[in-house]
Design an enzyme around this catalytic site. Structure first.
Site, PDB file in Angstrom:
ATOM      1  N   GLY A 238       0.759  -1.244   0.000  1.00 53.27           N
ATOM      2  CA  GLY A 238       0.000   0.000   0.000  1.00 53.27           C
ATOM      3  C   GLY A 238       0.784   1.285   0.000  1.00 53.27           C
ATOM      4  O   GLY A 238       0.198   2.364  -0.161  1.00 53.27           O
ATOM      5  N   PRO A 288       4.808  -4.873  -0.666  1.00 54.16           N
ATOM      6  CA  PRO A 288       4.738  -3.696  -1.541  1.00 54.16           C
ATOM      7  C   PRO A 288       4.763  -4.081  -3.020  1.00 54.16           C
ATOM      8  O   PRO A 288       5.487  -4.999  -3.417  1.00 54.16           O
ATOM      9  CB  PRO A 288       6.022  -2.940  -1.190  1.00 54.16           C
ATOM     10  CG  PRO A 288       6.983  -4.017  -0.802  1.00 54.16           C
ATOM     11  CD  PRO A 288       6.173  -5.115  -0.177  1.00 54.16           C
ATOM     12  N   ARG A 290       3.536  -1.297  -5.764  1.00 57.73           N
ATOM     13  CA  ARG A 290       3.740  -0.006  -6.410  1.00 57.73           C
ATOM     14  C   ARG A 290       5.016   0.683  -5.953  1.00 57.73           C
ATOM     15  O   ARG A 290       5.720   1.273  -6.769  1.00 57.73           O
ATOM     16  CB  ARG A 290       2.530   0.887  -6.092  1.00 57.73           C
ATOM     17  CG  ARG A 290       2.464   2.165  -6.884  1.00 57.73           C
ATOM     18  CD  ARG A 290       1.333   3.068  -6.371  1.00 57.73           C
ATOM     19  NE  ARG A 290       0.141   2.366  -6.030  1.00 57.73           N
ATOM     20  CZ  ARG A 290      -0.929   2.254  -6.826  1.00 57.73           C
ATOM     21  NH1 ARG A 290      -0.945   2.824  -7.994  1.00 57.73           N
ATOM     22  NH2 ARG A 290      -1.993   1.599  -6.405  1.00 57.73           N
ATOM     23  N   ARG A 326      -4.921   2.714 -16.225  1.00 52.80           N
ATOM     24  CA  ARG A 326      -5.117   3.438 -14.971  1.00 52.80           C
ATOM     25  C   ARG A 326      -5.839   4.787 -15.126  1.00 52.80           C
ATOM     26  O   ARG A 326      -6.753   5.072 -14.367  1.00 52.80           O
ATOM     27  CB  ARG A 326      -3.786   3.630 -14.231  1.00 52.80           C
ATOM     28  CG  ARG A 326      -3.036   2.307 -14.000  1.00 52.80           C
ATOM     29  CD  ARG A 326      -1.849   2.418 -13.071  1.00 52.80           C
ATOM     30  NE  ARG A 326      -2.277   2.709 -11.735  1.00 52.80           N
ATOM     31  CZ  ARG A 326      -2.265   3.890 -11.192  1.00 52.80           C
ATOM     32  NH1 ARG A 326      -1.761   4.911 -11.842  1.00 52.80           N
ATOM     33  NH2 ARG A 326      -2.728   4.077  -9.990  1.00 52.80           N
ATOM     34  N   TYR A 330      -9.164   4.736 -13.057  1.00 56.40           N
ATOM     35  CA  TYR A 330      -9.170   5.427 -11.756  1.00 56.40           C
ATOM     36  C   TYR A 330      -8.979   6.945 -11.899  1.00 56.40           C
ATOM     37  O   TYR A 330      -8.676   7.602 -10.912  1.00 56.40           O
ATOM     38  CB  TYR A 330      -8.022   4.932 -10.865  1.00 56.40           C
ATOM     39  CG  TYR A 330      -7.774   3.444 -10.841  1.00 56.40           C
ATOM     40  CD1 TYR A 330      -8.630   2.587 -10.164  1.00 56.40           C
ATOM     41  CD2 TYR A 330      -6.662   2.894 -11.473  1.00 56.40           C
ATOM     42  CE1 TYR A 330      -8.379   1.224 -10.121  1.00 56.40           C
ATOM     43  CE2 TYR A 330      -6.400   1.535 -11.424  1.00 56.40           C
ATOM     44  CZ  TYR A 330      -7.273   0.707 -10.749  1.00 56.40           C
ATOM     45  OH  TYR A 330      -7.014  -0.642 -10.697  1.00 56.40           O
ATOM     46  N   CYS A 356     -11.683   3.065 -29.465  1.00 60.06           N
ATOM     47  CA  CYS A 356     -12.969   3.732 -29.704  1.00 60.06           C
ATOM     48  C   CYS A 356     -13.780   3.906 -28.428  1.00 60.06           C
ATOM     49  O   CYS A 356     -14.856   3.325 -28.276  1.00 60.06           O
ATOM     50  CB  CYS A 356     -13.749   2.945 -30.750  1.00 60.06           C
ATOM     51  SG  CYS A 356     -12.821   2.898 -32.272  1.00 60.06           S
ATOM     52  N   TYR A 385       1.127  -1.810 -12.179  1.00 57.01           N
ATOM     53  CA  TYR A 385      -0.249  -1.864 -12.683  1.00 57.01           C
ATOM     54  C   TYR A 385      -0.369  -1.214 -14.062  1.00 57.01           C
ATOM     55  O   TYR A 385      -1.383  -0.629 -14.404  1.00 57.01           O
ATOM     56  CB  TYR A 385      -1.222  -1.222 -11.670  1.00 57.01           C
ATOM     57  CG  TYR A 385      -1.050  -1.783 -10.281  1.00 57.01           C
ATOM     58  CD1 TYR A 385      -1.455  -3.075  -9.997  1.00 57.01           C
ATOM     59  CD2 TYR A 385      -0.448  -1.040  -9.257  1.00 57.01           C
ATOM     60  CE1 TYR A 385      -1.271  -3.621  -8.722  1.00 57.01           C
ATOM     61  CE2 TYR A 385      -0.253  -1.572  -7.989  1.00 57.01           C
ATOM     62  CZ  TYR A 385      -0.668  -2.864  -7.735  1.00 57.01           C
ATOM     63  OH  TYR A 385      -0.482  -3.408  -6.482  1.00 57.01           O
TER      64      TYR A 385
HETATM   65  N1  LLP Z   1      -1.062  -7.153  -0.827  1.00 52.92           N
HETATM   66  C1  LLP Z   1      -2.330  -7.387  -1.215  1.00 52.92           C
HETATM   67  C2  LLP Z   1      -3.095  -8.428  -0.540  1.00 52.92           C
HETATM   68  C3  LLP Z   1      -2.891  -6.634  -2.268  1.00 52.92           C
HETATM   69  O1  LLP Z   1      -4.145  -6.867  -2.636  1.00 52.92           O
HETATM   70  C4  LLP Z   1      -2.124  -5.630  -2.903  1.00 52.92           C
HETATM   71  C5  LLP Z   1      -2.679  -4.834  -4.016  1.00 52.92           C
HETATM   72  C6  LLP Z   1      -0.804  -5.451  -2.484  1.00 52.92           C
HETATM   73  C7  LLP Z   1      -0.312  -6.209  -1.441  1.00 52.92           C
HETATM   74  C8  LLP Z   1       0.112  -4.442  -3.123  1.00 52.92           C
HETATM   75  O2  LLP Z   1      -0.330  -3.143  -2.981  1.00 52.92           O
HETATM   76  P1  LLP Z   1       0.621  -1.909  -3.393  1.00 52.92           P
HETATM   77  O3  LLP Z   1       1.820  -1.935  -2.478  1.00 52.92           O
HETATM   78  O4  LLP Z   1       0.989  -2.065  -4.793  1.00 52.92           O
HETATM   79  O5  LLP Z   1      -0.233  -0.710  -3.157  1.00 52.92           O
HETATM   80  N2  LLP Z   1      -4.637  -1.552  -9.958  1.00 52.92           N
HETATM   81  C9  LLP Z   1      -4.582  -0.574  -8.904  1.00 52.92           C
HETATM   82  C10 LLP Z   1      -3.978  -1.114  -7.636  1.00 52.92           C
HETATM   83  C11 LLP Z   1      -4.636  -2.374  -7.123  1.00 52.92           C
HETATM   84  C12 LLP Z   1      -3.986  -2.919  -5.892  1.00 52.92           C
HETATM   85  C13 LLP Z   1      -4.494  -4.286  -5.568  1.00 52.92           C
HETATM   86  N3  LLP Z   1      -3.886  -4.919  -4.438  1.00 52.92           N
HETATM   87  C14 LLP Z   1      -3.842   0.655  -9.420  1.00 52.92           C
HETATM   88  O6  LLP Z   1      -3.442   0.673 -10.585  1.00 52.92           O
HETATM   89  O7  LLP Z   1      -3.686   1.621  -8.712  1.00 52.92           O
END
Ligand code: LLP
Length: 431
Positions: A238, A288, A290, A326, A330, A356, A385
Site C-alpha cells: 500500500g 509492496p 507499487r 489506470r 481510476y 474507440c 499496474y
Molecule cells: N497485498 C495485497 C493483498 C494486495 O491486494 C495488494 C494490491 C498489495 C499487497 C500491493 O499493494 P501496493 O503496495 O501495490 O499498493 N490496480 C490498482 C492497484 C490495485 C492494488 C491491488 N492490491 C492501481 O493501478 O492503482
C-alpha cells in the site's frame, strides 16, 4: 528517486537513450530500470532492518519475469494471488517458500498447486476457504500453513476502487470474527496456524491509516501469537508513490495526493511502525508492489496525429487504454514528457489513444510542449499496474517490454505477435 532523466536533451533510462530503444523495438514500449527497482527494494529493506522482516513483492503490480528475477536476486519473497503468479515466480527463479498466497477466490486446483510447491502461507480470506484448504491438504496428506487476513475496518483514505480494509470491501475476515475462526482452524487437522495478515489498500500517501490499522491489530496478533505459537504478522502493501510532478500544470488532481515533500517515505513509514511492531517479536512481512515497481517503468508512445478541433488540441498516440488502463479506470495521473526535451511554448493538450472509447484518454487540457506527428512521448510512473493490467481490447497486441541495466538493455517481452491475439479461438465447422 528514479533513473529516467534527460541527458543532452534526450530522455534516458540509466545510460540508455530511449530513442535507441524505440528504434529497435518500436512502440508502445514499456521500459524498466533495473537500478530503480533495486534501489527501491533496498531502501525499504534498510528502513525495516530493525525488524526480522521479509519483503514479499506484490506480483500483480508487475509480473514480468525479468522484474521478478531482479527482485528475487535481492532476496525478495512474493505476494501472489493466483496459480499463474506462482508459476511466474518459479519460472523467474523465485523461492516458493517465500511466497504468500492472497485472494478471496482460491480454487481447489490453485490450492493444491501451491501446497505442492511448499509456499510460506495461505492468507485466508474466509471461513469457507479455510475449510477448503484443509480438505485439499488432507487429500494430499499435507499440512497447509495459514494466516487469516484480518479486515481491520480502517479507512485507508485512498481511491474507492483500491480501498480494501473496510467492511464495505470483500477482503478478509472481520476483526471481531478472527478469534472465533482461529479457534475453529486449530481444530482442523491439516492446517497449521502460522500468522496473521492484513492489507488496507493501495496508494496510501500518509502513514496514519497504516499506523491506525497496526495499532488496532497488534494486540490481537500478540494474543493469538501467544495462544497458537505464530511466526509472522504481515502488514500488507500500500505504500504510495509520487505521480504528480512538484509543479503540476494540469487540471487533474491525483486522488488529492499531497505534493512530493509530504509523501510517504520508507523512513517515515518505518519510524512510525517499527515501535508498534517490534514488541510483538514476530517476523514482519510487507507486500509492496507499487512502491518498488511504480517509478521503475515508463510507457513510451509515438504521436500519430495532432488534431485540432475548435475546442481542443488532441495529441493522438499509439498507446491506448489497453496498454495502460489506470487513467481510464481510476482517473489517475501520469506525468507525460517528450522524449526530446522541448523548451518551446506549452499548449493545452488532450493525449488520447486510438481506442474507440472516450475514456481512452491519458490526460485532459494539460499544458505540454507542442507535439507533431512522429514525436515520442513517455508516460511516467507506469511500472506498477501498467503492463500487468494490459489487455488486447480492440485486438491490439500486448506491448513490448525492455529492461535496462546501466548501458545494457534487453527485450524482456516481445510485442505480442498479432496472430497470438486470437490464437486460442476456433471457428466451428458448422458455421
Ligand atoms: N497485498 C495485497 C493483498 C494486495 O491486494 C495488494 C494490491 C498489495 C499487497 C500491493 O499493494 P501496493 O503496495 O501495490 O499498493 N490496480 C490498482 C492497484 C490495485 C492494488 C491491488 N492490491 C492501481 O493501478 O492503482
Amino acid at each position: 528517486m528514479h533513473s529516467f532523466r534527460y541527458v543532452h536533451g534526450r530522455l534516458h533510462c540509466e545510460d540508455v537513450a530511449i530513442e535507441s530503444l524505440v528504434k529497435r523495438h518500436g512502440t508502445p514500449l514499456y521500459v524498466y530500470s533495473h537500478e530503480t527497482l533495486s534501489r527501491h527494494f533496498e531502501k525499504l529493506d534498510e528502513a525495516l532492518r530493525p525488524l526480522d522482516h521479509l519483503i514479499c513483492f506484490a506480483v500483480k503490480a508487475n509480473s514480468n519475469l525479468a522484474v521478478l528475477r531482479t527482485l528475487s536476486r535481492k532476496g525478495s519473497g512474493f505476494d501472489i494471488v493466483s496459480e499463474g503468479e506462482l508459476r511466474r515466480v518459479i519460472a523467474a527463479g523465485g523461492d516458493p517458500r517465500k511466497c504468500v498466497f492472497a485472494g478471496v477466490g482460491k480454487t481447489e486446483s490453485e490450492i493444491a498447486y501451491a501446497l505442492k510447491q511448499g509456499i510460506y502461507a495461505f492468507n485466508v480470506e474466509s471461513e469457507p476457504e479455510l475449510k477448503r484448504i484443509n480438505q485439499v491438504a488432507a487429500k494430499l496428506k499435507k499440512t497447509a500453513p495459514i494466516a487469516l487476513r484480518v479486515n481491520p475496518n480502517v479507512d485507508a483514505h485512498t481511491h474507492a476502487k483500491i480501498t480494501t480494509g473496510t467492511y464495505e470491501n470483500k477482503f478478509g475476515v472481520a476483526f471481531e470474527q478472527v478469534e472465533r475462526i482461529y479457534a475453529r482452524a486449530r481444530a482442523l487437522r491439516n492446517v497449521r496456524l502460522r500468522g496473521l495478515q492484513m492489507h488496507i489498500g493501495s496508494q496510501l500517501t500518509e502513514v496514519k491509516p497504516f499506523a491506525d490499522a497496526v495499532r488496532k491489530v497488534v494486540p490481537l496478533a500478540a494474543k493469538l501469537a501467544k495462544r497458537y505459537g505464530f511466526e509472522f504478522f504481515s502488514i500488507g502493501g500500500g505504500l504510495g508513490i509520487v505521480y504528480q510532478p512538484a509543479l503540476a500544470s494540469g487540471d487533474e488532481t491525483w486522488w488529492k495526493s499531497p505534493p512530493a515533500r509530504k509523501m510517504l517515505t520508507p523512513s517515515k513509514y518505518a519510524d512510525e511502525l517499527i515501535p508498534l511492531l517490534k514488541p510483538l517479536g514476530l517476523k514482519i512481512l510487507i507486500e509492496p508492489g507499487r512502491f518498488i515497481a511504480g517509478n521503475s517503468g515508463i510507457l513510451v508512445t509515438r504521436v500519430e496525429y495532432v488534431k485540432q478541433t475548435g475546442k481542443k488540441n488532441f495529441v493522438i498516440v499509439d498507446a491506448a487504454m489497453n496498454d495502460l488502463v489506470r487513467p481510464a479506470m481510476y482517473d489517475s495521473y501520469h506525468e507525460i514528457v517528450p522524449m526530446k526535451q522541448a523548451n518551446g511554448k506549452l499548449v493545452s493538450s488532450d493525449v488520447v489513444g486510438p481506442i474507440c472509447e472516450s475514456g481512452d484518454t491519458f490526460c485532459k487540457d494539460r499544458m505540454l510542449p507542442r507535439s507533431v506527428e512522429g514525436d515520442y512521448l513517455a508516460l511516467l510512473s507506469a511500472g506498477a499496474y501498467g503492463s500487468a493490467m494490459g489487455s488486447t481490447y480492440n485486438t491490439r497486441p500486448l506491448a513490448a517490454e525492455v529492461l535496462v541495466r546501466g548501458k545494457r538493455s534487453e527485450l524482456v517481452r516481445q510485442r505480442q505477435p498479432i496472430e497470438m491475439v486470437w490464437a486460442g479461438e476456433t471457428v466451428p465447422a458448422w458455421l
